[in-house]
Design an enzyme around this catalytic site. Structure first.
Site, PDB file in Angstrom:
ATOM      1  N   GLY A  35       5.875 -22.679  -6.502  1.00  0.00           N
ATOM      2  CA  GLY A  35       5.022 -23.457  -5.596  1.00  0.00           C
ATOM      3  C   GLY A  35       4.419 -24.681  -6.236  1.00  0.00           C
ATOM      4  O   GLY A  35       3.312 -25.085  -5.919  1.00  0.00           O
TER       5      GLY A  35
ATOM      6  N   HIS B 230       7.718 -11.393  -3.709  1.00  0.00           N
ATOM      7  CA  HIS B 230       7.618 -11.492  -2.257  1.00  0.00           C
ATOM      8  C   HIS B 230       6.803 -10.336  -1.698  1.00  0.00           C
ATOM      9  O   HIS B 230       6.883  -9.204  -2.193  1.00  0.00           O
ATOM     10  CB  HIS B 230       9.010 -11.481  -1.617  1.00  0.00           C
ATOM     11  CG  HIS B 230       9.818 -12.698  -1.936  1.00  0.00           C
ATOM     12  ND1 HIS B 230      11.189 -12.722  -1.892  1.00  0.00           N
ATOM     13  CD2 HIS B 230       9.446 -13.945  -2.317  1.00  0.00           C
ATOM     14  CE1 HIS B 230      11.628 -13.922  -2.215  1.00  0.00           C
ATOM     15  NE2 HIS B 230      10.589 -14.678  -2.484  1.00  0.00           N
TER      16      HIS B 230
ATOM     17  N   ARG C 139      -2.002  15.431  -4.826  1.00  0.00           N
ATOM     18  CA  ARG C 139      -2.857  15.913  -5.921  1.00  0.00           C
ATOM     19  C   ARG C 139      -3.055  17.424  -5.868  1.00  0.00           C
ATOM     20  O   ARG C 139      -3.145  18.089  -6.897  1.00  0.00           O
ATOM     21  CB  ARG C 139      -4.217  15.210  -5.869  1.00  0.00           C
ATOM     22  CG  ARG C 139      -4.152  13.748  -6.226  1.00  0.00           C
ATOM     23  CD  ARG C 139      -5.453  13.027  -5.913  1.00  0.00           C
ATOM     24  NE  ARG C 139      -5.702  12.990  -4.467  1.00  0.00           N
ATOM     25  CZ  ARG C 139      -6.719  12.311  -3.909  1.00  0.00           C
ATOM     26  NH1 ARG C 139      -7.566  11.651  -4.692  1.00  0.00           N
ATOM     27  NH2 ARG C 139      -6.878  12.315  -2.601  1.00  0.00           N
TER      28      ARG C 139
ATOM     29  N   LYS D  13     -11.655  15.293  -7.766  1.00  0.00           N
ATOM     30  CA  LYS D  13     -10.225  14.926  -7.802  1.00  0.00           C
ATOM     31  C   LYS D  13     -10.087  13.528  -8.388  1.00  0.00           C
ATOM     32  O   LYS D  13     -11.005  12.704  -8.309  1.00  0.00           O
ATOM     33  CB  LYS D  13      -9.642  14.961  -6.391  1.00  0.00           C
ATOM     34  CG  LYS D  13     -10.415  14.086  -5.391  1.00  0.00           C
ATOM     35  CD  LYS D  13     -10.030  14.384  -3.964  1.00  0.00           C
ATOM     36  CE  LYS D  13     -10.948  13.654  -2.992  1.00  0.00           C
ATOM     37  NZ  LYS D  13     -10.655  13.957  -1.584  1.00  0.00           N
TER      38      LYS D  13
ATOM     39  N   ALA E  52      -0.457 -22.838  -5.843  1.00  0.00           N
ATOM     40  CA  ALA E  52       0.825 -22.332  -6.340  1.00  0.00           C
ATOM     41  C   ALA E  52       0.777 -20.805  -6.374  1.00  0.00           C
ATOM     42  O   ALA E  52      -0.224 -20.180  -6.032  1.00  0.00           O
ATOM     43  CB  ALA E  52       1.114 -22.895  -7.724  1.00  0.00           C
TER      44      ALA E  52
ATOM     45  N   PRO F 202      29.146  -7.226  -4.700  1.00  0.00           N
ATOM     46  CA  PRO F 202      29.465  -7.302  -6.136  1.00  0.00           C
ATOM     47  C   PRO F 202      28.772  -6.174  -6.898  1.00  0.00           C
ATOM     48  O   PRO F 202      27.921  -5.462  -6.359  1.00  0.00           O
ATOM     49  CB  PRO F 202      28.917  -8.668  -6.544  1.00  0.00           C
ATOM     50  CG  PRO F 202      27.828  -8.945  -5.563  1.00  0.00           C
ATOM     51  CD  PRO F 202      28.239  -8.299  -4.273  1.00  0.00           C
TER      52      PRO F 202
ATOM     53  N   ASP G   7      -9.200  14.042   2.460  1.00  0.00           N
ATOM     54  CA  ASP G   7      -8.384  13.203   1.574  1.00  0.00           C
ATOM     55  C   ASP G   7      -7.854  12.006   2.352  1.00  0.00           C
ATOM     56  O   ASP G   7      -7.400  12.150   3.493  1.00  0.00           O
ATOM     57  CB  ASP G   7      -7.206  13.999   1.006  1.00  0.00           C
ATOM     58  CG  ASP G   7      -7.666  15.020  -0.019  1.00  0.00           C
ATOM     59  OD1 ASP G   7      -8.807  14.891  -0.488  1.00  0.00           O
ATOM     60  OD2 ASP G   7      -6.885  15.940  -0.325  1.00  0.00           O
TER      61      ASP G   7
END
Length: 1121
Positions: free
Chosen positions: A309, A780, A66, A58, A262, A807, A216
């Site tokens: 960062g 995030h 699958r 597989k 960062a 909005p 699986d």
């Protein structure tokens, strides 16, 4: 991000290696991986069972279902597997909306079994705990397990027992299989916890008379726990979702990200696309992608990524050049656009990061023009004006069309310009420069009196209380306050604004910050603390909001800060206990602890009942640890803001760390006094953008919180929305939601049930995700939809249906906020207050200099070395070039001492001089002193210094003197004999002549080696020849009056300086005059002195005392009166 999918092979490897269960688990580690490059003969040697057993094959590429897709080959022999693979390996297939190439397959032994022996088990994490799902019918036709399965929730920090599993999950399992399954599921759950899984599904798990078979498997692990699980995980590879290739550039950026404090992310969506982005901020990057897709650019969007960062200039350069390299590989008939966007930074120096981008643009200016690239820039934050100026200048100098905009332009307006949906203004209006805010010269901006007591943030009258009114859903007003939803988040029983330490156990405070709130800062974050103090001062607080700092890596001490014009000292403690004893007024902790120490320090802090709010700034804390912190916080009544946040701000009262950016943004967004609008967001950068939007469309912000981008923030949207609902000063609420999670539905429920009656303007970012063919993990950790209800589109519609103001896009968010605010003003709910100018805060010298506002003469000047950039520079040459050119020690000395790249022979001569002067035995005065000092127990520096202090005219310091004497005589035209006679007549020694041991008959081989080299390589040796003529005269009188090694080096160096072509005559003479040549002896002999020091320590020699018989005692005879 945190939760990352792993391959089935990796998941099974973890299970087989580390599961602890009494149930017999079969086929452990029996799998083989097949790709297009697989050597079958070698594969069968490594896995001989492939030749003897029936097999299953597989694809192992994160493909769901699958079996239903016909992508599993069952009960085949090896030849059958190979035939099955021929039709599928490296072929393109479509799974859902994703189209990809099948290139990675897994072969395992086939397990004969009946349908009754197949079961389903799944464990997944939620905020409250881990859910275990079990169904007695597994396999391809399992169907909707959420509806069918038995489930059990194991709360955070609790354990799962076999009894619980048997009683609650295995009710439909035959009795003969219950014990085996219960043991396996308990072992599986313990493995799940130990290896920081976030999702683990086995379908089917087969249980026969022989034992358990895992057929699986699908799994995700918390990638942030790498530092905890590295020993067991090893180097985990995280495959891309099916339909998206793994590109080397993505791996390169991921490696940069791993090595940096960062955040650097890159996902390639369509490398041939014409729309490329380089966006600062995790939240902002999603907003830009949303806007591009909303405007019809989804098929041309080439990448998703973010940098945030405070990356360094070099890191930003590396990131930018990767983007530019990718986008200039294939031409597009319409040309290409690059959107360099971002929200308003809180602490990142925009000019510094833009320098890296500018460098990359200059490097790629040719390809950028060839590919007709147009660049659109919008940014705000510290020093953004300078960043935009530099970006505009590079456009003019390179001829690349670069359109530059600041905070006066809506964040995503440049997307419409780039895609041709809105005109590009010729000269956009620019906001005032930072200096205009901080160096306020207007007569109205008066510094308040020293006895500041009144704060603009205080409610002046009781009329500020919002009258109960009918909500949009139509519930009667008098019923709203009786509905408590949810109970655990509501303060009741008269404990208004209750604190965690009060009698209302576990209740959380409605008001987190006041204008007398005091905090402790964990970590040596002096810049953030100074920013808080400046905010306090501009808000006219009576006292600083920071009472103390805690930093475990130093002893207790005081740290200097500014309070307005005045310098003050804040205490720094080594441990939390001492800080808490001395500062009982503190109720807020701001933790800048690293991701590795944040958990322990936060759990310790929650042992002190006086804390009612804790802000955790660190990103990358493992989710399991975060959930434990949340559980304890709920028990203790503590509100946690974060992790992975910049914090929050309450104008006129308090700000957390770097929230709100620097003072120019604080003043521009009017955050020094309260408005009427409260907001809550996930993103820190987007919270600052909300400050900007709200200040331009309303009377300003009352309070704002960024709860953080992790999947499980310490406090939720609803926690803060309910606080705002119960806060009289808040008249309307803004929520910036996000794809992933279901928290926004609680807001819908709150509005529908009437718990929330104030107007709520809400928009969920991440609407673009539903348009992508394959799954994209946004910046995030929590920005990923695991089901349809978690998409931004679904949540926006639900909020709209519930009665929130939603909005059509982020572009219109400001317009909707303005409309709602205007309605509240028109109805009299909001009465805008008269503006009061804030006090002037002096600008820090370092920042004023950065902005180019001031100048002052430097205290030091240097012209040999510069360590400020990403690479050390010696006299203008980068250190990488020094090694690339193989300049050696002599070449480095040439750069640092003479600011020249000397010829190769000159570098070799310098190195030879260092070698021959390195040592001359332990008897000479310098070595003797070093040895005596070492044996007295002194350290290396003291011992070395003791030896060096003996160097002078009599020992080793004759290089300069010899060079000067011989040069003066030679330059004046004096014959060698005249020179010798004059020195004798003047009663002076000829420096560099004479040796205690060596003589004309016993020559110094050091001098001979140097002489051979100099004669062979120097273009001219006039001064050396003159000195050798002098030697002939002096040795004729006494054989040991030879040209010694000091003298030889001195005169040869003068020849080198004068004739190598790198110096003028005046420069050569100046180097001799200022003592450069003695440096050769000092540097060389230091090697020997250090050797003697190490030798004495190694030999463990004791204190040296000079023997009496080697001292001649000559005392005056006794004298009597």
């Amino acid at each position: 991000m945190s939760a990352k999918a792993i391959s089935e092979q990796t998941g099974k490897e973890f299970l087989y290696k580390y599961i602890n269960t009494s149930a017999p688990v079969h086929n452990r580690l029996r799998y083989a991986n097949v790709t297009a490059e697989t050597d079958w003969s070698r594969l069968t040697q490594e896995h001989p069972w492939l030749l003897t057993e029936r097999l299953v094959v597989k694809p192992d590429q994160l493909i769901k279902r699958r079996g239903k897709l016909g992508l599993v080959g069952i009960d085949l022999d090896l030849q059958g597997v190979q035939e099955w693979l021929k039709a599928r390996l490296m072929t393109e297939t479509t799974v859902g909306k994703a189209k990809g190439v099948l290139k990675n397959f897994l072969i395992e032994p086939f397990v004969p079994h009946s349908q009754e022996e197949e079961f389903y088990v799944c464990i997944y994490a939620t905020r409250e705990g881990d859910h275990v799902l079990f169904h007695h019918e597994g396999g391809v036709e399992v169907g909707d397990v959420d509806a069918k399965a038995q489930r059990l929730m194991v709360a955070v920090d609790e354990k799962l027992s076999a009894e619980q599993v048997t009683e609650q999950l295995l009710t439909h399992v035959p009795d003969d299989k219950k014990e085996v399954l219960a043991s396996f599921i308990v072992g599986l759950f313990n493995l799940y916890e130990e290896l920081y899984f976030t999702y683990l599904e086995i379908n089917p798990i087969v249980v026969t008379q022989e034992g358990v078979y895992v057929l699986d498997m699908a799994a995700k692990i918390d990638a942030t726990a790498d530092y905890i699980c590295k020993a067991k995980w090893g180097d985990v590879e995280f495959p891309p979702p099916f339909g998206r290739e793994a590109y080397p550039e993505e791996a390169y950026i991921a490696d940069l990200d791993a090595k940096s404090g960062a955040s650097l992310k890159l996902t390639l969506l369509n490398p041939r696309g014409r729309i490329w982005t380089m966006v600062a901020g995790g939240g902002a990057s999603v907003v830009y992608s949303d806007t591009i897709c909303d405007l019809g650019g989804v098929d041309e969007l080439a990448n998703y990524g973010e940098y945030s960062g405070a990356p360094s200039e070099q890191q930003t350069y590396d990131y930018a050049k990767t983007i530019l390299s990718l986008m200039t590989r294939e031409k597009h008939p319409q040309g290409k656009v690059l959107i360099i966007g971002g929200s308003i930074a809180n602490f990142t120096n925009v000019a510094a990061t833009f320098k890296g981008i500018v460098r990359a643009i200059k490097d790629y200016q040719g390809p950028l023009k060839e590919h007709e690239v147009t660049i659109f820039v919008r940014r705000g934050g510290p020093n953004y004006q300078e960043g935009l100026r530099v970006m505009g200048e590079v456009g003019k100098t390179t001829g690349i069309p670069i359109h530059v905009f600041g905070t006066e332009t809506h964040m995503t307006a440049i997307v419409g310009m780039a895609l041709g949906h809105r005109p590009i203004p010729n000269q956009p209006p620019m906001d005032a420069h930072t200096a205009n805010f901080l160096l306020n010269a207007s007569s109205s901006a008066k510094t308040p009196a020293t006895t500041r007591t009144a704060s603009f943030s205080e409610n002046k009258t009781s009329n500020d209380v919002t009258p109960a009114k009918k909500c949009k859903a139509g519930l009667p007003a008098d019923t709203l306050h009786s509905i408590m939803w949810p109970q655990k988040n509501v303060v009741t029983g008269g404990c208004e604004e209750v604190q965690a330490s009060s009698g209302c156990s576990g209740a959380k405070a409605t008001t987190l910050f006041r204008n007398n709130t005091k905090a402790i800062v964990w970590g040596m974050q002096t810049r953030a603390v100074q920013g808080m103090l400046d905010f306090d001062y501009v808000c006219s607080r009576d006292e600083p909001s920071v009472a103390a700092m805690v930093y475990p890596f130093t002893g207790d001490h005081k740290q200097k800060f500014y309070w307005g014009h005045k310098e003050i000292l804040l205490p720094v403690y080594k441990n939390m206990a001492d800080a808490m004893k001395k500062h009982t007024e503190v109720d807020v902790l701001i933790s800048f602890a690293s991701l590795r120490s944040a958990f322990d320090s936060t759990m310790e802090a929650m042992q002190y009942p006086q804390f009612h709010t804790i802000a955790i700034i660190a990103e990358g804390i493992p989710e399991a640890q975060t959930r434990k912190m949340i559980k304890m916080a709920d028990e203790k009544g503590v509100t946690i803001i974060g992790p992975a946040t910049v914090g929050g701000i309450k104008p006129g009262c308090f700000k957390i760390g770097n929230t709100g950016g620097m003072l120019d943004n604080i003043l521009a967004s009017k955050l020094y006094r309260p408005g009427s609008v409260a907001y809550v967001s996930r993103s820190g950068g987007m919270s600052n953008e909300l400050n900007n939007i709200i200040s331009r469309t309303t009377d300003g912000v009352y309070e704002g919180v960024a709860i953080g981008g992790d999947r499980y923030p310490g406090s939720t949207f609803m926690d803060h929305v309910l606080r705002y609902q119960d806060t009289p000063g808040v008249k309307m609420i803004v929520v910036l939601g996000e794809i992933g999670g279901t928290e926004e539905y609680r807001i819908c429920q709150g509005i529908t049930e009437g718990r929330i009656t104030k107007p709520v303007v809400c928009w969920c970012i991440g609407t673009c995700a539903t348009m992508f063919a394959s799954e994209v993990q946004f910046g995030h950790a929590g920005a990923c939809a695991n089901q349809a209800s978690e998409t931004a589109v679904a949540k926006n519609q639900a909020l709209r249906d519930a009665g929130a103001y939603v909005p059509k896009s982020f572009d219109e968010l400001g317009d909707v906020i303005r409309t709602v605010y205007d309605d509240l003003v028109a109805s009299g709910t909001i009465i805008p207050a008269q503006e009061v100018p804030p006090p002037t805060v002096p600008m820090d010298y370092s920042w004023a200099r950065e902005l180019g506002l001031i100048r002052k003469p430097a205290s030091f000047m240097t012209s040999i070395c510069d360590e400020r950039g990403q690479e050390l520079i010696y006299a203008g040459m980068p250190i990488t070039e020094v090694f690339k050119e193989e300049m050696g020690l002599g070449g480095v000395l040439g750069l640092l001492w003479f600011q020249r790249r000397l010829p190769r022979y000159a570098c070799q001569f310098i190195e030879m001089c260092l070698m021959v002067t390195a040592d001359h035995g332990p008897a000479v005065s310098g070595a003797h002193n070093t040895i005596v000092c070492a044996r007295a127990g002194k350290d290396l520096i003291s011992s070395l210094t003791s030896g060096l202090l003996t160097i002078g005219d009599r020992f080793g310091g004759a290089l300069d003197a010899a060079a000067k004497q011989f040069s003066k005589a030679f330059d004046s035209g004096m014959l060698p004999m005249e020179f010798v006679n004059k020195m004798k007549k003047d009663g002076k020694l000829i420096m560099g002549i004479g040796h205690r041991v060596k003589s004309i008959n016993n020559p110094d081989m050091r001098v001979q080696i140097l002489k051979d080299f100099v004669k062979q390589h120097f273009t001219s040796t006039q001064l050396l020849d003159y000195a050798l003529d002098v030697e002939k005269i002096t040795t004729s009188k006494k054989p040991n009056l030879i040209l010694n090694v000091d003298g030889f080096i001195g005169v040869a160096f003068v020849d080198l300086l004068r004739t190598c072509g790198g110096f003028t005559r005046d420069e050569a003479d100046e180097f001799v005059e200022i003592g450069a040549l003695n440096g050769i002896f000092v540097l060389g002999r230091s090697m020997g002195f250090i050797g003697h020091y190490l030798d004495q320590k190694r030999l463990k020699q004791g204190l040296y005392r000079h023997p009496w018989d080697d001292i001649s005692y000559v005392l005056p005879e006794h004298m009597s009166m």
